[in-house]
Design a protein around this motif. Sequence first.
Motif, short mmCIF file in Angstrom:
data_model
loop_
_atom_site.label_atom_id
_atom_site.label_comp_id
_atom_site.label_asym_id
_atom_site.label_seq_id
_atom_site.Cartn_x
_atom_site.Cartn_y
_atom_site.Cartn_z
N GLU A 191 3.34 -18.12 8.39
CA GLU A 191 4.61 -17.52 8.03
C GLU A 191 5.20 -16.80 9.24
O GLU A 191 4.50 -16.52 10.22
N PRO A 192 6.51 -16.49 9.19
CA PRO A 192 7.15 -15.84 10.34
C PRO A 192 6.50 -14.50 10.68
O PRO A 192 5.88 -13.85 9.84
N LEU A 193 6.71 -14.07 11.94
CA LEU A 193 6.01 -12.90 12.46
C LEU A 193 6.94 -12.11 13.37
O LEU A 193 7.75 -12.68 14.12
N LEU A 194 6.85 -10.79 13.30
CA LEU A 194 7.38 -9.89 14.31
C LEU A 194 6.38 -8.75 14.48
O LEU A 194 5.70 -8.36 13.53
N ILE A 195 6.30 -8.21 15.68
CA ILE A 195 5.45 -7.05 15.94
C ILE A 195 6.34 -5.90 16.38
O ILE A 195 7.20 -6.06 17.24
N LEU A 209 6.78 -7.88 9.25
CA LEU A 209 7.35 -8.76 8.23
C LEU A 209 6.34 -9.09 7.14
O LEU A 209 5.13 -8.97 7.32
N LYS A 210 6.88 -9.54 5.99
CA LYS A 210 6.10 -10.22 4.94
C LYS A 210 4.90 -9.43 4.42
O LYS A 210 3.92 -10.01 3.95
N PHE A 211 4.94 -8.09 4.54
CA PHE A 211 3.83 -7.25 4.09
C PHE A 211 2.54 -7.53 4.85
O PHE A 211 1.43 -7.28 4.37
N LEU A 234 -8.54 4.16 14.39
CA LEU A 234 -7.51 3.68 13.46
C LEU A 234 -8.03 3.86 12.04
O LEU A 234 -9.05 3.27 11.66
N ILE A 235 -7.36 4.69 11.26
CA ILE A 235 -7.76 4.95 9.89
C ILE A 235 -6.68 4.46 8.94
O ILE A 235 -5.50 4.46 9.29
N GLY A 236 -7.07 4.04 7.76
CA GLY A 236 -6.05 3.59 6.82
C GLY A 236 -6.63 3.08 5.52
O GLY A 236 -7.79 2.65 5.45
N ASP A 237 -5.81 3.15 4.47
CA ASP A 237 -6.24 2.59 3.18
C ASP A 237 -6.18 1.07 3.23
O ASP A 237 -5.46 0.47 4.02
N TRP A 238 -6.96 0.41 2.35
CA TRP A 238 -7.15 -1.04 2.45
C TRP A 238 -7.37 -1.65 1.07
O TRP A 238 -8.05 -1.06 0.22
N TYR A 239 -6.79 -2.83 0.87
CA TYR A 239 -6.99 -3.60 -0.36
C TYR A 239 -7.83 -4.84 -0.05
O TYR A 239 -7.67 -5.46 1.01
N LYS A 240 -8.68 -5.19 -0.99
CA LYS A 240 -9.44 -6.44 -0.86
C LYS A 240 -8.57 -7.66 -1.16
O LYS A 240 -8.92 -8.78 -0.78
N THR A 241 -7.47 -7.45 -1.82
CA THR A 241 -6.54 -8.53 -2.16
C THR A 241 -5.73 -8.92 -0.94
O THR A 241 -5.30 -8.06 -0.16
N ASP A 242 -5.47 -10.21 -0.75
CA ASP A 242 -4.73 -10.65 0.43
C ASP A 242 -3.27 -10.20 0.35
O ASP A 242 -2.72 -9.94 -0.73
N HIS A 243 -2.62 -10.12 1.52
CA HIS A 243 -1.28 -9.54 1.60
C HIS A 243 -0.24 -10.37 0.86
O HIS A 243 0.75 -9.81 0.35
N GLN A 244 -0.42 -11.67 0.78
CA GLN A 244 0.56 -12.51 0.08
C GLN A 244 0.53 -12.23 -1.42
O GLN A 244 1.57 -12.18 -2.07
N ASN A 283 3.54 -10.54 -3.69
CA ASN A 283 4.03 -11.14 -4.94
C ASN A 283 4.01 -10.13 -6.09
O ASN A 283 4.90 -10.14 -6.96
N ILE A 284 2.99 -9.27 -6.11
CA ILE A 284 2.94 -8.23 -7.14
C ILE A 284 4.18 -7.34 -7.06
O ILE A 284 4.83 -7.03 -8.07
N LEU A 285 4.54 -6.94 -5.84
CA LEU A 285 5.72 -6.10 -5.67
C LEU A 285 7.00 -6.86 -6.02
O LEU A 285 7.91 -6.31 -6.66
N ASP A 286 7.09 -8.11 -5.59
CA ASP A 286 8.29 -8.90 -5.86
C ASP A 286 8.48 -9.13 -7.35
O ASP A 286 9.61 -9.35 -7.82
N ASN A 287 7.41 -9.08 -8.09
CA ASN A 287 7.49 -9.26 -9.54
C ASN A 287 7.77 -7.95 -10.28
O ASN A 287 7.75 -7.91 -11.51
#
Length: 549
Positions: free
Chosen positions: A79-83, A131-133, A165-175, A179-183
Motif C-alpha cells: 500500500e502507499p507510504l509516506l514517512i 498513512l493508512k494507520f 522507544l516506548i508505546g502501546d501495541w496491538y496484536k491485531t494487524d494495522h489493516q 477497518n474497525i475504525l472505518d466501520n
Amino acid sequence: MWCRMGGTLAFILTSVLSGILVCAEDPYQYEDWTVSYISASPLGVSQKVIAINNQFPGPQLETTTNYNLIINVHNELDEPLLITWDGIQLRKNSWQDGVAETNCPIQPGSSWTYTFKAKDQIGSYYYYPSLKFQKAAGGFGSIRVNPRRIISSPFVPPADDYAVLIGDWYKTDHQTLRNILDNGHLLGSPDGILINGLGPHQASFSVNPGKTYRLRISNVGLTHTLNFRIQGHRLLLVETEGSYVTQTYYSTLDVHVGQSYSVLVTMDQSIPADFQIIASTRFVWPELNGSAILHYNTTSNRGPVSGDLPRAPNDVQSSLEQARSIRLNLTAGAARLNPQGSYHYGRLKIAKSYVFANSALKLKEKQRYMVNGVSFVRSRTPIKLADYLKLEGVFQIGSIPDHPIDHATPSFASSVISGDFRAFVEIVFQNPENTLQSWHIDGYAFFVVGMGWGEWNPDARQSYNLLDAVARSTTQVYENSWTAVMLELDNPGLWNIRSQDLQRQWLGQELYLHVANSNTSDDVRRREEPPPHNLVLCGSALDLHSFNP
C-alpha cells in the motif's frame, strides 16, 4: 567540507568553477531505506510488522545540525507510504513533510528521495509512516540530532547514548485496526506496552557502574500516555524535543503520545544487579506495563535485584504539576552560538489568537472526532500541491473557524486555516472531554506558556509563563482543561496540526495551517523552497502532463 554518507565520511566536491574545486557549504548525509513487512512476535504472537532495512523498530537516524539529509525510501509494502519526521522543523520546505496533504504517496514498488536538513536544531525526535494507520504496525524509529562541535553542551558528555522507544501495541494487524475504525467502532484497550519493539523483559541496556548514560525516550505509541521510571535510579531531565531544559531530577516521568525527552541516568547503585525499566499506562484502568532490563556489567552481577518496583503516580494533578515544572534552560546554547533564552517571546505582541477545541460525536452512525465542529476529510489531491498549482475545488482556506462556535452543526471538510507570515500568535487547545489529548504542530517549535483547568478565557493570560516556558512540538491537554502555546509563524508553507492520538486523527481530529502573507499562494512561491525536482503528481494534478517543477 566533509560530508557524512550513510555512516561514513567522504570528501565531496560539488562544483568546478574555472578549474577550481568548490565544496558544499554544509555536509551531506545519505541514507538508503527499504520499507517492507517482516514477521515478529513482540507480545508472543507472530504478526506482520513494518521494518526498515529489516529492522523493527527502524534504524536510528543520527545526524548533526544543518547537515543536508538525502534519504532514499523504497516502498516494498502492499500500500502507499509516506514517512514524516516528527519534530524536525523543515525550514521553508513543507514539500518534505511526509503527511497526506503535503506529499503524494510513494506507491508500492516505487522509491522517493527526501531531501531536507534539521536547520538550527538539536535534540531527540522520531519518525514514522503517516498513512493508512501504518504506525500501528511499526515503521518508526528514533531521530538524534547532534550539535555542531563548536556548540557546548550544558552537561558532561555521557558514557553512551541510548534510544528508548516506548508505546502501546496491538496484536491485531494495522489493516484490520483501520477497518474497525472505518466501520465506525473504536479499538478498545491495546494488548501491551513495547520498549524498543519488544515485550516485557525482552529489551536490555548494558551499563557500567558509576557511569552516566543518556536515554532518549520517545512515546511512539497510538493513544496512551506512558509513565517512565527505572528501579532504584533517578532521571535527570536535560532536553525535550530540541530544547535544553533546567536540569531537574524526577523519579518518574509522564511521556505523552508523540513526545520525546532526554534524561541522564547515573549508575550509582552499590549492589551490581539487574534493575527494571518500566513504562506503564496513565489515566486508564486496568494499567498496562512494559518492562526492560538495566544490566550492570560486572562479574559480580547478582541478577534481578529484589525489592518493590517503583509505582507510577495515580492522579492527574501530579502530572500537570510536573509539566509546569519543565522550564527552558536560559543559560544554555542549543543549535546556535547565542543562548536559546535570548529570544524574549514574552515581550512580543500577540497578533492573532486561535482556539482549537476537540470534540467527539457519532455522525452518520459512525464515530468521528472534530476540531471546532469540523471533522477532517482527506482529499484525493494533496492540499499543498493543489495550492501551488492553483487547482480549484480541492480545499478552501477558512473551511474551519479559528474559534469554537456554539451550537455549530458538525461538518466534514479538508480543514485549512490561514496564518500571516511572521505573525506572533497564540494557540489555545481547549479540551472539554474527559480524556487527555496530545497535540502536535508540524514545522514549528512552540512555547508552552500555560495550562489550566476548565474553559480558557483571556484572563488566563495573567498566569502565562512569559520568561522560560519550554519550547517543543507536541503538548498535552489534560481532561476538561486547556493548554496555551505561543509561536512566531516564521516558516511559510502548509503545516499539519494534529492529534497525536492516531485513532482520533484517523477519524478527523486534525487541520492544516496555511502560512503566507495573504490568502493566496503567491507569497509562498517567493519565500518557500520550490517544489523538489522529483515531485510526484497525483489526484487531479495527474492531468498536468506539462508541469515541470
